[in-house]
Design a protein around this motif. Structure first.
Motif, mmCIF file in Angstrom:
data_model
loop_
_atom_site.group_PDB
_atom_site.id
_atom_site.type_symbol
_atom_site.label_atom_id
_atom_site.label_comp_id
_atom_site.label_asym_id
_atom_site.label_seq_id
_atom_site.Cartn_x
_atom_site.Cartn_y
_atom_site.Cartn_z
ATOM 1 N N LEU A 114 -1.536 19.440 -1.027
ATOM 2 C CA LEU A 114 -2.636 18.511 -1.304
ATOM 3 C C LEU A 114 -3.659 18.511 -0.172
ATOM 4 O O LEU A 114 -4.870 18.517 -0.408
ATOM 5 N N GLU A 115 -3.182 18.478 1.052
ATOM 6 C CA GLU A 115 -4.101 18.406 2.180
ATOM 7 C C GLU A 115 -4.897 19.696 2.352
ATOM 8 O O GLU A 115 -6.063 19.667 2.756
ATOM 9 N N VAL B 130 0.219 13.818 -6.656
ATOM 10 C CA VAL B 130 0.139 12.493 -6.028
ATOM 11 C C VAL B 130 1.154 11.550 -6.662
ATOM 12 O O VAL B 130 1.845 10.792 -5.970
ATOM 13 N N ARG B 131 1.258 11.602 -7.982
ATOM 14 C CA ARG B 131 2.223 10.725 -8.659
ATOM 15 C C ARG B 131 3.653 11.054 -8.246
ATOM 16 O O ARG B 131 4.506 10.164 -8.177
ATOM 17 N N ALA B 132 3.920 12.322 -7.973
ATOM 18 C CA ALA B 132 5.257 12.709 -7.508
ATOM 19 C C ALA B 132 5.556 12.076 -6.156
ATOM 20 O O ALA B 132 6.658 11.555 -5.921
ATOM 21 N N THR C 24 -1.810 11.383 4.086
ATOM 22 C CA THR C 24 -2.181 12.272 2.986
ATOM 23 C C THR C 24 -3.012 11.527 1.952
ATOM 24 O O THR C 24 -4.045 12.035 1.481
ATOM 25 N N LEU C 25 -2.596 10.324 1.593
ATOM 26 C CA LEU C 25 -3.314 9.566 0.577
ATOM 27 C C LEU C 25 -4.745 9.274 1.016
ATOM 28 O O LEU C 25 -5.688 9.384 0.218
ATOM 29 N N PHE C 26 -4.924 8.916 2.270
ATOM 30 C CA PHE C 26 -6.277 8.606 2.740
ATOM 31 C C PHE C 26 -7.161 9.851 2.785
ATOM 32 O O PHE C 26 -8.364 9.769 2.517
ATOM 33 N N GLN D 10 -8.823 5.600 -7.756
ATOM 34 C CA GLN D 10 -8.287 4.330 -8.256
ATOM 35 C C GLN D 10 -6.768 4.286 -8.109
ATOM 36 O O GLN D 10 -6.203 3.270 -7.704
ATOM 37 N N LEU D 11 -6.116 5.404 -8.435
ATOM 38 C CA LEU D 11 -4.657 5.483 -8.291
ATOM 39 C C LEU D 11 -4.245 5.284 -6.838
ATOM 40 O O LEU D 11 -3.311 4.520 -6.546
ATOM 41 N N LEU D 12 -4.921 5.954 -5.923
ATOM 42 C CA LEU D 12 -4.592 5.850 -4.506
ATOM 43 C C LEU D 12 -4.743 4.416 -4.006
ATOM 44 O O LEU D 12 -3.846 3.867 -3.352
#
Length: 240
Positions: free
Chosen positions: A75-76, A91-93, A111-113, A125-127
């Motif tokens: 992802l990164e 991301v959901r995983a 990672t999320l940010f 929105q999910l994050l």
């Protein structure tokens, strides 16, 4: 046997389906190497494998060491070129593994940010909703001071950086958690106050609006796509 059926069988009898899991895990590893070289390739099968492994990872903790780090790394490194549906699946995983206790909040927060940089309204929105819900859940029964200090320090670091987007997101999280009565301590207010001296006028204005009592502080974390939490949801959250 399809992955959904195998997933159910593994949860009922992990030892009896260990060989089948290992076979699928080897397949995942091969697909991962392909995506590292060609991240824009067909993603449906890879997404299904990642979701499957995240669902049953708790059954084979020793065999999946490094799985979350591999997904975070992909992802990164490749987030902006990955197919949006695959990116959401990855991301959901990670979120699923966090919800199951396989990952700590501080393990996946960086990672999320970083993913907030992607021009993907659904993803953002999910994050945002996960970050808020995760911290709120951790503090539901009692204040998790160790987690709170760690996350606040991480967010404070983002507010000290010059990158506007990251600072706006950090500020949005802080103000939303304060509004939801999760973080009502002086430390949180002091961190929000430091944003009033940020070089970005948008960050500075968002901080000032918080202290003026205006209810759109979290909206400052959104970009032109309008991906911040909906006003109605924010108002409802403030009432809870």
């Amino acid at each position: 046997m399809d992955l959904l059926t195998l997933q159910g069988q593994i949860k009922r009898d992990p030892d009896g389906y260990a060989d089948e899991f290992r076979q699928q895990y080897r397949h995942y590893k091969a697909c991962l190497e392909i995506f590292k070289l060609k991240p824009t390739g067909d993603s449906k099968e890879f997404a299904e494998l990642v979701s499957f492994i995240a669902q049953v990872a708790a059954c084979y903790p020793r065999w999946v060491i490094g799985f979350a780090a591999e997904i975070s790394g992909l992802l990164e490194e490749q987030a902006e070129v990955l197919d949006p549906a695959l990116r959401l699946s990855l991301v959901r995983a990670l979120i699923l593994m966090r919800n199951k206790g396989a990952l700590s909040a501080l393990e996946i927060l960086p990672t999320l940010f970083r993913l907030f940089r992607c021009h993907d309204k659904t993803l953002k929105q999910l994050l945002f909703r996960h970050i808020i819900a995760d911290i709120k859940s951790a503090n539901r029964k009692h204040q998790d001071n160790k987690l709170n200090r760690g996350v606040q320090a991480f967010l404070y670091g983002l507010l000290q950086a010059d990158e506007e987007a990251a600072a706006l997101r950090a500020l949005a999280v802080l103000t939303e958690l304060h509004r939801r009565n999760v973080w009502r301590d002086a430390r949180t207010v002091n961190v929000i106050a430091t944003a009033a001296q940020h070089p970005s006028s948008r960050v500075m204005l968002a901080s000032l609006k918080f202290f003026l009592g205006q209810d759109d502080a979290a909206e400052a974390g959104s970009d032109d796509e309008g991906d911040g939490p909906p006003s109605a949801a924010r108002h409802s959250a403030a009432q809870s």
